[in-house]
Design a protein around this motif. Structure first.
Motif, PDB file in Angstrom:
ATOM      1  N   GLU A  55     101.395   6.922  38.013  1.00  0.00           N
ATOM      2  CA  GLU A  55     101.804   5.865  39.028  1.00  0.00           C
ATOM      3  C   GLU A  55     100.886   4.501  39.089  1.00  0.00           C
ATOM      4  O   GLU A  55     101.334   3.264  39.161  1.00  0.00           O
ATOM      5  N   LYS A  56      99.716   4.735  39.085  1.00  0.00           N
ATOM      6  CA  LYS A  56      98.709   3.698  38.930  1.00  0.00           C
ATOM      7  C   LYS A  56      98.717   2.929  37.507  1.00  0.00           C
ATOM      8  O   LYS A  56      98.680   1.789  37.730  1.00  0.00           O
ATOM      9  N   ALA A  57      99.051   3.731  36.511  1.00  0.00           N
ATOM     10  CA  ALA A  57      99.349   2.971  35.315  1.00  0.00           C
ATOM     11  C   ALA A  57     100.458   2.041  35.415  1.00  0.00           C
ATOM     12  O   ALA A  57     100.209   0.997  34.931  1.00  0.00           O
ATOM     13  N   VAL A  58     101.445   2.382  36.184  1.00  0.00           N
ATOM     14  CA  VAL A  58     102.491   1.528  36.200  1.00  0.00           C
ATOM     15  C   VAL A  58     102.169   0.215  36.953  1.00  0.00           C
ATOM     16  O   VAL A  58     102.400  -1.007  36.847  1.00  0.00           O
ATOM     17  N   ILE A  59     101.155   0.429  38.136  1.00  0.00           N
ATOM     18  CA  ILE A  59     100.804  -0.777  38.854  1.00  0.00           C
ATOM     19  C   ILE A  59     100.076  -1.536  37.946  1.00  0.00           C
ATOM     20  O   ILE A  59     100.088  -2.861  37.952  1.00  0.00           O
TER      21      ILE A  59
END
Length: 109
Positions: A55-59
């Motif tokens: 999810e952080k990689a998407v951000i």
């Protein structure tokens, strides 16, 4: 070996791209307040490496504009949407929040 490694850092670097054993490593500068959402993996018994949760990689990808929107739409179908939205709120960045909510609403269709 991955095609390339992306490193998010809050420190400025002279080189934005280096190679290690023919693998490109790309460095991206992000705001210090965006340094969250990482888990540590242990390598060779005592070296801790911070790795972004999906999810952080998407951000990070939204912030750095490194993944096309069409790909992001497919990626987020496999993620924890509540965590993704939480991370978007933590950025305190209206553009990121708007993009995440837009992608999440499209993923539900």
């Amino acid at each position: 070996i991955p095609f390339g490694v992306q490193v998010m850092t809050s420190r400025r670097r002279f080189n934005n791209k280096i190679f290690f054993q023919d693998t490109p490593i790309f460095f991206y500068n992000i705001k210090p307040k965006l340094m969250f959402g990482y888990e540590y993996i242990i390598w060779k018994e005592n070296i801790k490496i911070a790795v972004a949760r999906p999810e952080k990689a998407v951000i990070d990808a939204i912030y750095t504009k490194t993944i096309p929107e069409e790909d992001l739409k497919e990626i987020i179908k496999e993620l924890d949407i509540n965590l993704l939205k939480k991370y978007a709120r933590l950025t305190d960045d209206e553009k990121i929040k708007q993009k995440v909510y837009e992608l999440c609403s499209q993923a539900k269709k």
